[in-house]
Design a protein around this motif. Structure first.
Motif, PDB file in Angstrom:
ATOM      1  N   LEU A 322     -54.287  98.516   0.041  1.00  0.00           N
ATOM      2  CA  LEU A 322     -54.361  97.109   1.025  1.00  0.00           C
ATOM      3  C   LEU A 322     -55.958  96.786   1.173  1.00  0.00           C
ATOM      4  N   LEU A 323     -56.548  97.571   1.689  1.00  0.00           N
ATOM      5  CA  LEU A 323     -57.932  97.294   1.843  1.00  0.00           C
ATOM      6  C   LEU A 323     -58.607  97.150   0.532  1.00  0.00           C
ATOM      7  N   ALA A 324     -58.386  97.744  -0.231  1.00  0.00           N
ATOM      8  CA  ALA A 324     -59.102  97.780  -1.727  1.00  0.00           C
ATOM      9  C   ALA A 324     -58.855  96.583  -2.397  1.00  0.00           C
ATOM     10  N   ALA A 325     -57.635  95.788  -2.072  1.00  0.00           N
ATOM     11  CA  ALA A 325     -57.464  94.409  -2.845  1.00  0.00           C
ATOM     12  C   ALA A 325     -58.325  93.556  -2.358  1.00  0.00           C
ATOM     13  N   GLN A 326     -58.803  93.769  -1.042  1.00  0.00           N
ATOM     14  CA  GLN A 326     -59.832  92.815  -0.288  1.00  0.00           C
ATOM     15  C   GLN A 326     -61.230  93.286  -0.444  1.00  0.00           C
TER      16      GLN A 326
END
Length: 393
Positions: A322-326
């Motif tokens: 989830l964080l990596a997608a941002q």
């Protein structure tokens, strides 16, 4: 096992310095004295950072025994912080979710905001509404509005509902939150993040989901808040549910987007109406609010039932995705809470965090019943990015 030193994360944006403080007592005294030592440590740390208790916006207190210790801890807080904390108007969430270290009676997570210049804002005010319930918990219900530049944030502590059955009480809890928001000039459509505590989650979680779905459907809310729904004891014994929330409003168009990852499905697919996370471009930062996340796969199924280590790894992988997608990672996390079903897994969880490179992970560690009987752990995080990353997908 316990580290009494505070864990502090700092974020500085163009408008304000933000301080995220996690503090645990040393566990060598009775609860009231633990609380006094804890709040003295918080006050000292704030002073070291050029802040004071007046800069505290909100806090959450996680109790081992809220019925026995709640009033004593509230009293200790008032004695240590005195008029400064009363004048700050900081809102407080109280929940019984025992710290994983059996020696300590409470943990506290604090958010303080220090404007960088007088024109940055930071002007705050309280909003209260008359409660239909006369219990002591409901008498403390209010919202704290904080203004930073053109951005207005609303923070609340525990909000409760009334009703003869679980559905009615949960639905009324959302209505009570809506009434408080309306007094603050907002609507439930402005809510970005919710935390919902259920006294008996095994019995009442389905009713909560039905009530939430009906409430959001009636209000026409499509962009669902990020959320955590876990078991937790409440100080007012008459209530079975509690919600606290963060809402935001600005006169300019707000940039808010859903967070998703290929390793997870969307929670509404299995009847839980919340977003996996929300990315919000605020006045001082880009905030990533990641909902409570567990060992769930792309079809919404629990994976690795009965295997604590594998569930922790899948949980961390889901959050990382989830964080990596941002264009973010755990290095950007400023605060977190990890909920563990069985306290016996606490030492193993700490070892896993160290082994996986998360030894300094700024997380509260508490025991809490989770929304599924086969889930063993769950973590929520808040990450902060500079405004230069506002255009990251």
């Amino acid at each position: 096992m316990n580290d009494p030193r505070p864990i502090v994360r700092r974020f500085t944006g163009p408008e304000a310095h933000e301080l995220y403080i996690l503090c645990r007592p040393d566990g060598t005294a009775r609860p009231a004295l633990q609380a006094e030592a804890l709040y003295r440590a918080v006050a000292s740390l704030l002073a070291d950072e050029g802040a004071s208790p007046e800069n505290v916006v909100c806090e959450a207190v996680y109790f081992r025994d809220i019925q026995s210790d709640g009033d004593a801890v509230i009293g200790a807080r008032a004695r240590v912080l005195g008029e400064a904390i009363r004048s700050s108007g900081a809102v407080t969430t109280l929940v019984q979710q025992p710290p994983l270290d059996e020696r300590i009676s409470l943990e506290v997570a604090v958010l303080a905001l220090v404007p960088r210049r007088s024109t940055a804002g930071g002007v705050a005010r309280d909003v209260r509404v008359e409660s239909r319930c006369e219990c002591p918990g409901c008498s403390r219900v209010r919202a704290r509005l904080v203004h930073v530049a053109d951005w207005t944030s609303a923070y609340t502590g525990n909000i409760y509902g009334l009703g003869g059955n679980a559905f009615d009480e949960a639905y009324d809890m959302f209505v009570s939150a809506e009434v408080l928001l309306e007094a603050a000039g907002m609507t439930f459509g402005d809510v970005v993040r919710t935390w919902i505590y259920v006294r008996d989650i095994e019995r009442d979680y389905a009713a909560l989901n039905r009530a939430r779905r009906e409430f959001l459907r009636q209000r026409g809310i499509d962009l669902l808040p990020a959320s955590t729904g876990v078991g937790g004891g409440l100080l007012p014994e008459r209530h079975n549910f509690s919600i606290n929330l963060y809402a935001a409003r600005s006169p300019r168009p707000m940039e808010i987007g859903r967070m998703s990852a290929p390793s997870l499905n969307e929670a509404p697919d299995y009847g839980a109406d919340f977003s996996r996370g929300l990315k919000v471009v605020e006045a001082n930062r880009v905030a990533l609010y990641v909902s409570g996340t567990a060992s769930v796969d792309e079809a919404g199924r629990t994976v690795h039932p009965g295997d604590f280590v594998a569930q922790v790894d899948r949980m961390l992988m889901n959050i990382s995705s989830l964080l990596a997608a941002q264009d973010a990672s755990f290095r950007n996390v400023v605060s977190a809470v990890t909920y563990v079903k069985y306290p016996k897994d606490g030492a193993r969880l700490r070892s896993l965090f160290r082994d996986r490179g998360f030894g300094g992970f700024p997380t509260v560690l508490v025991e809490a019943p989770l929304c599924r009987a086969d889930l063993l752990c769950e973590t929520e995080v808040v990450a902060a990015l500079p405004l230069s990353q506002a255009t990251t997908p």
